[in-house]
Write a protein that holds these residues in place. Structure first.
Motif, PDB file in Angstrom:
ATOM      1  N   GLN A  24       5.741  66.639  28.522  1.00 43.89           N
ATOM      2  CA  GLN A  24       5.730  67.497  27.330  1.00 43.89           C
ATOM      3  C   GLN A  24       6.173  66.683  26.117  1.00 43.89           C
ATOM      4  O   GLN A  24       6.904  65.714  26.248  1.00 43.89           O
ATOM      5  CB  GLN A  24       6.606  68.735  27.514  1.00 43.89           C
ATOM      6  CG  GLN A  24       8.089  68.527  27.366  1.00 43.89           C
ATOM      7  CD  GLN A  24       8.817  68.170  28.641  1.00 43.89           C
ATOM      8  OE1 GLN A  24       8.278  67.535  29.520  1.00 43.89           O
ATOM      9  NE2 GLN A  24      10.073  68.545  28.751  1.00 43.89           N
ATOM     10  N   SER A  25       5.722  67.131  24.948  1.00 43.10           N
ATOM     11  CA  SER A  25       6.135  66.457  23.721  1.00 43.10           C
ATOM     12  C   SER A  25       7.594  66.794  23.434  1.00 43.10           C
ATOM     13  O   SER A  25       8.120  67.810  23.897  1.00 43.10           O
ATOM     14  CB  SER A  25       5.254  66.895  22.551  1.00 43.10           C
ATOM     15  OG  SER A  25       5.538  68.250  22.200  1.00 43.10           O
ATOM     16  N   LEU A  26       8.230  65.952  22.642  1.00 44.91           N
ATOM     17  CA  LEU A  26       9.615  66.191  22.252  1.00 44.91           C
ATOM     18  C   LEU A  26       9.718  67.495  21.468  1.00 44.91           C
ATOM     19  O   LEU A  26      10.644  68.282  21.666  1.00 44.91           O
ATOM     20  CB  LEU A  26      10.146  65.014  21.429  1.00 44.91           C
ATOM     21  CG  LEU A  26      11.585  65.117  20.935  1.00 44.91           C
ATOM     22  CD1 LEU A  26      12.553  65.280  22.110  1.00 44.91           C
ATOM     23  CD2 LEU A  26      11.941  63.899  20.098  1.00 44.91           C
ATOM     24  N   LYS A  27       8.745  67.750  20.610  1.00 44.96           N
ATOM     25  CA  LYS A  27       8.743  68.982  19.816  1.00 44.96           C
ATOM     26  C   LYS A  27       8.675  70.215  20.714  1.00 44.96           C
ATOM     27  O   LYS A  27       9.469  71.144  20.571  1.00 44.96           O
ATOM     28  CB  LYS A  27       7.566  68.967  18.843  1.00 44.96           C
ATOM     29  CG  LYS A  27       7.443  70.229  18.023  1.00 44.96           C
ATOM     30  CD  LYS A  27       6.221  70.142  17.109  1.00 44.96           C
ATOM     31  CE  LYS A  27       5.948  71.449  16.406  1.00 44.96           C
ATOM     32  NZ  LYS A  27       4.765  71.374  15.544  1.00 44.96           N
ATOM     33  N   ALA A  28       7.731  70.224  21.649  1.00 43.11           N
ATOM     34  CA  ALA A  28       7.587  71.378  22.549  1.00 43.11           C
ATOM     35  C   ALA A  28       8.840  71.571  23.397  1.00 43.11           C
ATOM     36  O   ALA A  28       9.293  72.697  23.601  1.00 43.11           O
ATOM     37  CB  ALA A  28       6.360  71.199  23.440  1.00 43.11           C
ATOM     38  N   TRP A  29       9.398  70.472  23.883  1.00 40.72           N
ATOM     39  CA  TRP A  29      10.609  70.549  24.699  1.00 40.72           C
ATOM     40  C   TRP A  29      11.781  71.114  23.896  1.00 40.72           C
ATOM     41  O   TRP A  29      12.494  72.006  24.362  1.00 40.72           O
ATOM     42  CB  TRP A  29      10.949  69.162  25.243  1.00 40.72           C
ATOM     43  CG  TRP A  29      12.254  69.101  25.961  1.00 40.72           C
ATOM     44  CD1 TRP A  29      12.484  69.436  27.266  1.00 40.72           C
ATOM     45  CD2 TRP A  29      13.512  68.707  25.414  1.00 40.72           C
ATOM     46  NE1 TRP A  29      13.827  69.263  27.558  1.00 40.72           N
ATOM     47  CE2 TRP A  29      14.465  68.816  26.428  1.00 40.72           C
ATOM     48  CE3 TRP A  29      13.917  68.271  24.154  1.00 40.72           C
ATOM     49  CZ2 TRP A  29      15.804  68.502  26.233  1.00 40.72           C
ATOM     50  CZ3 TRP A  29      15.255  67.959  23.953  1.00 40.72           C
ATOM     51  CH2 TRP A  29      16.175  68.072  24.988  1.00 40.72           C
ATOM     52  N   ALA A  30      11.980  70.595  22.678  1.00 44.79           N
ATOM     53  CA  ALA A  30      13.093  71.067  21.835  1.00 44.79           C
ATOM     54  C   ALA A  30      12.928  72.551  21.515  1.00 44.79           C
ATOM     55  O   ALA A  30      13.903  73.320  21.583  1.00 44.79           O
ATOM     56  CB  ALA A  30      13.170  70.242  20.550  1.00 44.79           C
ATOM     57  N   MET A  31      11.714  72.969  21.173  1.00 47.06           N
ATOM     58  CA  MET A  31      11.468  74.371  20.856  1.00 47.06           C
ATOM     59  C   MET A  31      11.756  75.252  22.078  1.00 47.06           C
ATOM     60  O   MET A  31      12.367  76.313  21.959  1.00 47.06           O
ATOM     61  CB  MET A  31      10.039  74.558  20.358  1.00 47.06           C
ATOM     62  CG  MET A  31       9.811  73.937  18.991  1.00 47.06           C
ATOM     63  SD  MET A  31       8.091  73.897  18.461  1.00 47.06           S
ATOM     64  CE  MET A  31       7.670  75.614  18.430  1.00 47.06           C
ATOM     65  N   TYR A  32      11.336  74.809  23.261  1.00 45.65           N
ATOM     66  CA  TYR A  32      11.598  75.567  24.490  1.00 45.65           C
ATOM     67  C   TYR A  32      13.108  75.713  24.722  1.00 45.65           C
ATOM     68  O   TYR A  32      13.603  76.814  24.997  1.00 45.65           O
ATOM     69  CB  TYR A  32      10.949  74.886  25.701  1.00 45.65           C
ATOM     70  CG  TYR A  32      11.398  75.511  26.992  1.00 45.65           C
ATOM     71  CD1 TYR A  32      10.806  76.673  27.455  1.00 45.65           C
ATOM     72  CD2 TYR A  32      12.454  74.966  27.725  1.00 45.65           C
ATOM     73  CE1 TYR A  32      11.245  77.284  28.625  1.00 45.65           C
ATOM     74  CE2 TYR A  32      12.903  75.564  28.893  1.00 45.65           C
ATOM     75  CZ  TYR A  32      12.294  76.720  29.341  1.00 45.65           C
ATOM     76  OH  TYR A  32      12.737  77.325  30.488  1.00 45.65           O
ATOM     77  N   CYS A  33      13.834  74.600  24.610  1.00 46.79           N
ATOM     78  CA  CYS A  33      15.283  74.629  24.849  1.00 46.79           C
ATOM     79  C   CYS A  33      15.986  75.584  23.886  1.00 46.79           C
ATOM     80  O   CYS A  33      16.867  76.348  24.290  1.00 46.79           O
ATOM     81  CB  CYS A  33      15.873  73.233  24.718  1.00 46.79           C
ATOM     82  SG  CYS A  33      15.352  72.097  26.024  1.00 46.79           S
ATOM     83  N   LEU A  34      15.599  75.543  22.625  1.00 47.81           N
ATOM     84  CA  LEU A  34      16.232  76.401  21.628  1.00 47.81           C
ATOM     85  C   LEU A  34      15.882  77.866  21.853  1.00 47.81           C
ATOM     86  O   LEU A  34      16.740  78.741  21.733  1.00 47.81           O
ATOM     87  CB  LEU A  34      15.857  75.943  20.224  1.00 47.81           C
ATOM     88  CG  LEU A  34      16.425  74.569  19.846  1.00 47.81           C
ATOM     89  CD1 LEU A  34      15.786  74.055  18.573  1.00 47.81           C
ATOM     90  CD2 LEU A  34      17.937  74.630  19.728  1.00 47.81           C
ATOM     91  N   ARG A  35      14.635  78.148  22.202  1.00 41.81           N
ATOM     92  CA  ARG A  35      14.250  79.537  22.504  1.00 41.81           C
ATOM     93  C   ARG A  35      14.997  80.037  23.734  1.00 41.81           C
ATOM     94  O   ARG A  35      15.429  81.189  23.780  1.00 41.81           O
ATOM     95  CB  ARG A  35      12.741  79.640  22.715  1.00 41.81           C
ATOM     96  CG  ARG A  35      11.962  79.591  21.431  1.00 41.81           C
ATOM     97  CD  ARG A  35      10.472  79.815  21.666  1.00 41.81           C
ATOM     98  NE  ARG A  35       9.762  79.799  20.407  1.00 41.81           N
ATOM     99  CZ  ARG A  35       8.784  78.962  20.113  1.00 41.81           C
ATOM    100  NH1 ARG A  35       8.374  78.073  21.009  1.00 41.81           N
ATOM    101  NH2 ARG A  35       8.197  79.012  18.944  1.00 41.81           N
ATOM    102  N   ASP A  36      15.145  79.171  24.741  1.00 41.59           N
ATOM    103  CA  ASP A  36      15.862  79.543  25.955  1.00 41.59           C
ATOM    104  C   ASP A  36      17.314  79.905  25.639  1.00 41.59           C
ATOM    105  O   ASP A  36      17.898  80.768  26.287  1.00 41.59           O
ATOM    106  CB  ASP A  36      15.814  78.379  26.958  1.00 41.59           C
ATOM    107  CG  ASP A  36      16.439  78.736  28.287  1.00 41.59           C
ATOM    108  OD1 ASP A  36      15.857  79.571  29.008  1.00 41.59           O
ATOM    109  OD2 ASP A  36      17.530  78.194  28.598  1.00 41.59           O
TER     110      ASP A  36
END
Length: 102
Positions: A24-36
């Motif tokens: 996964q891209s860093l952007k997608a990963w960061a967004m997922y972590c923050l939403r979680d």
């Protein structure tokens, strides 16, 4: 506002899933972590994404990179170090109004 950056930093340094650049891209990963973690992650025209806070709809803007050279100081940066495989947060360096007034 400093507390929000502390929570974001904790979220990305102790993520629900590890960052795997091949998956996964860093952007997608960061967004997922923050939403979680419960953040409302939204589109941002001049950044990679933003976190919307409170009823006022004020936003904190973030960019992501794996090359921390010449970072724009008006953004918070999520930085991937591919050598050490560590993600870090660099808050904005410029004085911004409080989150409630942006």
């Amino acid at each position: 506002m400093i507390q929000v950056y502390q929570v974001v930093a904790e979220t990305i340094t102790k993520p629900p899933i590890p960052h795997e650049p091949a998956r996964q891209s860093l952007k997608a990963w960061a967004m997922y972590c923050l939403r979680d973690r419960g953040f409302k992650v939204v589109y941002a025209q001049n950044a990679d994404f933003a976190i919307e806070q409170g009823r006022s709809g004020s936003k904190l803007y973030f960019k992501v990179t794996d090359n921390p050279v010449d970072l724009d100081p008006k953004f918070a940066w999520i930085i991937w170090d591919s050598q050490s495989k560590i993600v870090s947060l660099s808050p904005p360096e410029v004085d911004l109004p409080s989150i409630e007034t942006i």
